[in-house]
Structures are given as structure tokens and as C-alpha cells.
Design a protein around this motif. Sequence first.
Motif, short mmCIF file in Angstrom:
data_model
loop_
_atom_site.label_atom_id
_atom_site.label_comp_id
_atom_site.label_asym_id
_atom_site.label_seq_id
_atom_site.Cartn_x
_atom_site.Cartn_y
_atom_site.Cartn_z
N ASN A 1 103.59 23.70 5.10
CA ASN A 1 104.12 24.26 6.35
C ASN A 1 103.09 25.15 7.04
N TYR A 2 102.42 25.99 6.25
CA TYR A 2 101.45 26.91 6.82
C TYR A 2 100.24 26.15 7.35
N LEU A 3 99.83 25.11 6.61
CA LEU A 3 98.71 24.30 7.06
C LEU A 3 99.04 23.60 8.38
N SER A 4 100.24 23.06 8.48
CA SER A 4 100.66 22.40 9.72
C SER A 4 100.64 23.38 10.88
N GLN A 5 101.05 24.61 10.60
CA GLN A 5 101.11 25.63 11.65
C GLN A 5 99.72 26.02 12.15
N ILE A 6 98.79 26.30 11.24
CA ILE A 6 97.46 26.76 11.67
C ILE A 6 96.69 25.61 12.30
N PHE A 7 96.92 24.37 11.83
CA PHE A 7 96.23 23.23 12.43
C PHE A 7 96.70 23.02 13.87
N LYS A 8 98.00 23.12 14.09
CA LYS A 8 98.54 22.95 15.44
C LYS A 8 98.05 24.08 16.36
N ASN A 9 98.01 25.29 15.85
CA ASN A 9 97.55 26.42 16.66
C ASN A 9 96.09 26.28 17.04
N ALA A 10 95.29 25.73 16.13
CA ALA A 10 93.84 25.63 16.37
C ALA A 10 93.46 24.42 17.22
N THR A 11 94.19 23.31 17.06
CA THR A 11 93.78 22.06 17.72
C THR A 11 94.70 21.62 18.84
N GLY A 12 95.94 22.14 18.86
CA GLY A 12 96.89 21.73 19.89
C GLY A 12 97.62 20.45 19.56
N GLU A 13 97.40 19.88 18.38
CA GLU A 13 98.12 18.67 17.98
C GLU A 13 98.48 18.75 16.50
N THR A 14 99.44 17.93 16.08
CA THR A 14 99.86 17.94 14.68
C THR A 14 98.84 17.19 13.82
N ILE A 15 98.92 17.43 12.52
CA ILE A 15 98.01 16.73 11.61
C ILE A 15 98.26 15.24 11.65
N ASN A 16 99.55 14.83 11.65
CA ASN A 16 99.86 13.40 11.69
C ASN A 16 99.31 12.73 12.94
N ASN A 17 99.44 13.39 14.08
CA ASN A 17 98.90 12.82 15.32
C ASN A 17 97.39 12.71 15.25
N TYR A 18 96.75 13.68 14.64
CA TYR A 18 95.29 13.62 14.50
C TYR A 18 94.88 12.44 13.62
N ILE A 19 95.61 12.23 12.52
CA ILE A 19 95.30 11.11 11.62
C ILE A 19 95.46 9.79 12.36
N ILE A 20 96.57 9.65 13.09
CA ILE A 20 96.83 8.42 13.86
C ILE A 20 95.73 8.20 14.89
N SER A 21 95.34 9.27 15.56
CA SER A 21 94.30 9.17 16.59
C SER A 21 92.99 8.66 16.00
N VAL A 22 92.60 9.18 14.85
CA VAL A 22 91.37 8.74 14.20
C VAL A 22 91.47 7.27 13.81
N LYS A 23 92.62 6.87 13.24
CA LYS A 23 92.82 5.48 12.85
C LYS A 23 92.75 4.54 14.05
N MET A 24 93.42 4.92 15.14
CA MET A 24 93.47 4.05 16.32
C MET A 24 92.11 3.92 16.99
N GLU A 25 91.37 5.00 17.07
CA GLU A 25 90.04 4.94 17.68
C GLU A 25 89.12 4.02 16.86
N GLU A 26 89.23 4.10 15.54
CA GLU A 26 88.42 3.23 14.69
C GLU A 26 88.88 1.77 14.83
N ALA A 27 90.20 1.56 14.93
CA ALA A 27 90.72 0.20 15.12
C ALA A 27 90.21 -0.40 16.42
N LYS A 28 90.23 0.38 17.48
CA LYS A 28 89.75 -0.10 18.77
C LYS A 28 88.28 -0.50 18.68
#
Length: 534
Positions: A465-492
Motif C-alpha cells: 500500500n505504501y509503495l503504491s502511494q509513493i509511486f503514484k505521488n512521484a509519477t502521477g500514475e499507478t504501478i499497474n498502469n506503468y507496467i501496462i504502458s511499458v508492455k504496450m510500448e514494447e509490443a508496438k
Amino acid sequence: MWKVAIIDDDRQVLKGMKQVIPWEEIGAELVGEGLNGERGLELIREKKPDIVITDIYMPVMGGMKMIETLRNESFEGKILIHSGYADFEVARQALRLQVEDYLSKPVSRNTITEVLLRTISYIELENQSKIEQEKLRDQIDEYEPFVRKEQLKTVVTGTASNWNEMTLLCNMREDQSHIVLGLEILRTSRISDVRTQDRLLFRFAIKNIMKEILQAEKRSYDYVELHGYHAALILHFEKNAVYSEHIDHIRTIAKKIIECVQAYLDITIRIGIGRFTENWSNLSDSLEEAFQPLVPDARVLQSTGVFEYVNTERFPASHIQTTAKPIKFYQQIIEDIKTTQGKNAEKMIESYMATLRVSATPPPFSLLGAQFWAIFSFALADEDIRLTEIFQDHSMESELNKVNTFDQYAAWLHSIIQRICTNQPWQESFKHKMAIDFIKQYVRENYANDITIAELADKVYISRNYLSQIFKNATGETINNYIISVKMEEAKRLILERKYRIYEVANKVGYNNIPYFSTTFRKHFGITPAELLT
């Protein structure tokens, strides 16, 4: 709607093409037709169609001549040849003129539909590529001033590693002389007791005031924010500029800046003036001289708040290169604390003390320490680290009064930096930054695996929970969204390589369920993987 023009000298062919093409189905419209190449040119220049379907052998002007004229005029539309002749020479010319396809008469409805759909897909891909390139150019244009600003900071503080590269990147001219004015915002309650965001606004406002003054003076300049409330204003003059001939004008500019900042912002600043230099690699010398109002031999114009480096002609350039440069030292230490939590501080202090010891006369340690403390206080305040809270049980004035030797000053510097870096809030902030950087790197290296938040939390020793909170505060997106984004960019990237089938790409980025992969891809990019290929 995609615009299509048809050029053919056979009226029956024109009529048949208009009827056989499923216009609405493919999202296209007929914008005109011509009976020869000359009329075709007029039509195309006027209507600017996306696709041209043309015959080759026509009266007045043939199709190949028309195509060649269009390409010479930089026509970017797609061209389809529709001919009843199989001519190798024509085909060769068609390739040279970048014709999209060669259709033999008569053409079936399915064939023309398939060719038009494929051509439209190519146009869409090219347009998307152009949009992405424009975005990239816009981003480069947007970030270039910030990149140049950071590069210029390394030049003016003397921390640049490659002078030739910096000269090129910063658009530095070798046919000029330069002089640095050091700006310091005084530590009044107006500045000290405000939020970080407000302090940033104050700096922005000061920069705008200087800009207006210097533009009115038609003076070429560069402005670099340093640490805390210190900045460098670099004024550019003609080559071989003489100090005595320009100093009155420089004083006037400095005085005007001080008065306007006081009048409009109620902020008190003082400005130090260095010496002229023609070599950008020596610009840091002028900077150091501009920040010498604390040393005993500085001449202060008390009524204006302008400080001048006194010995403008006394010392040769070689002398300056052997003296200590406190501003450079402060810049290096601050960056080291922010990026590595002071891992290199000990070596930096040793190197700085070695340059101080060269002087036959010990420097005024209490004044150097006060300057160090003031600069650090403001610089770290931007990181929400307040030295007054960390050192609330210390009296800096009484501590510095006891510093009388080089060894004592070095020990005092070590103690200050060590306490800053071991402070709990600072440690937590640094720990969070390291954790987030680690997670980003880990995801980029392991996107093909099934990564979970629990797995990441275990790796950085932080609760989920704390990791999810500090990641969202620092990057503006959730960890899951970041993982999906990396996967999709590589797929493209893999899809556009056209080396793998879609199911192979899905597996490579960690998806075994192909429909789910396609749905996720479409949600991320607005098109399916198959549509990206067409």
C-alpha cells in the motif's frame, strides 16, 4: 473522407470506376476526373487528392509525364496506375516515381477495394508517423531551453566535463567577451517564511524583471539559476572589451535591477560584478569573483547594493586558476547530496580544502562557513529540507567562531553534511527516490514476466500500500498502469518491426490470452495490433 481523383481518356472506364468503387464503405469520395494528363494536373493541383488513379497512355499528356510533373512539384499523394498494357519500361519508371500500385484493366470490385483500403492504411500510418515526429520535434523544442540551461550551469560553475561540446550545445560565440554578475536574494522574512512554490514564483518574477531591463538596454545576456537564492547573469560584449570602459554601464544595469525588484516585488537583492573573460572555460572565474562580497578586500557600493571585485587588474589569469572556487564547490556538494546522499562529499571536501591551503594567508573561515550555511539553507529548502529544524539545537555563529584552522573547517563541513544526509526525513525522501527508480528499471527489464505489486514491494522492502502511494505521488500514475504502458510500448515496437506474428508479440510482452492482449493494446493506443499492421 479520403479524396480520390481518376484520370483516364476512356469515358466508359471513368463511369465504371465511379460505379464499382464502394465509396462510403472505404470512407472515400471522388473529387474529380480528367480525360488527359494536362487536365489531370489542373485537377490535382486544385483539389489536392489523397489518391490518384491514372491511365498511362492518354492524349495531350500521358500519365507518366503527369506523374513526373507531380513528383517534381512535391505532390505527396498516393498514385495508382490503371492500365491495359504490361510494359516493363513503364513499370520501371513507376517504381522510380514511387507509384503505389499497378492495376491491369479491367479491374474487379474486390481488387480495387482491396488496393484502395491498403493504400488508405499506408496513408494513415504515414500521417500517424508524421504526427509522432511533429510531437517529438515539439518536445525537443520545448525541452531544448531547459537542456541548454543545465549545460550552461555546468559551464558557468566550472563543472563541465567537455568544453568543446558545451560550447557547441550552448551556442557560445568566440568573438565576444563576457562578464558575470552574481545575484543573491537576501534572507528576509519576505523570502524565508514562504512555501517552496511561492519562492519559485519569486525567482520567476525576478527573471522577468531582468529580461525587460536587458531587452530595453538591447544587451545580449544569459541567465542561470544556481543553488538556492543565487543566480548568474552573463552579459556579452564585443571581443577585447575593456573593464574600465563598460563598468559604469554595468553598474547602472545592476542598480536598476536591484531597484525594480525592490519596488515591484518588495524583495531585496544584491549584485556582485566579476571581471571580463573571452574564454568560456574561464567563465567560472568571473562567477567566483562576482560572489566575493564577503571577503575583506571587496569594495561595496553600499548605497546601491552593488559589489565589485576590487583587484580587476592586479592578478594574472593564472592566479585565478590556482585559487579555491567556493561557488563551484557548493554546486558540486549540493548536487551530490541530492543525487547520491553525499557519497562523494568527503573527496569533494578534501579537494576543496587542498585549494584553500594554497593561499599563504588563511581565509576568513567564519565568513566562508556563513556563506556555505546560507547557500545550503536555501538550496535544500526547495527539497523541503529545513536546516533550522535539523540543527535547531546548534548555534552556527558560536560554532563558526571556534573554527580557526583548515582542519577545523574541514571537520565542520563534514559534520554538517553528515547530519543532513543522516536526517530521517531526508533519508526517507532519498529512499523513496531510489525505490521508484529501481521499480522503473526492473519493469523495463522484466516486462515479459507477470510482475505484481507484491513482488515489487518485497524487492524494495516497502509495504504494498505504501509503495503504491509513493509511486503514484512521484509519477502521477499507478504501478499497474506503468507496467501496462511499458508492455504496450514494447509490443508496438515489435509489431512495427514486422518480424513476429501478433500472438508471438503478445507472448514476448507477457500475455498468453491473445484477445485480452488485443483489447489492452486497443485501449492503450486506440487501434488493434492488426490495424497497426495494415
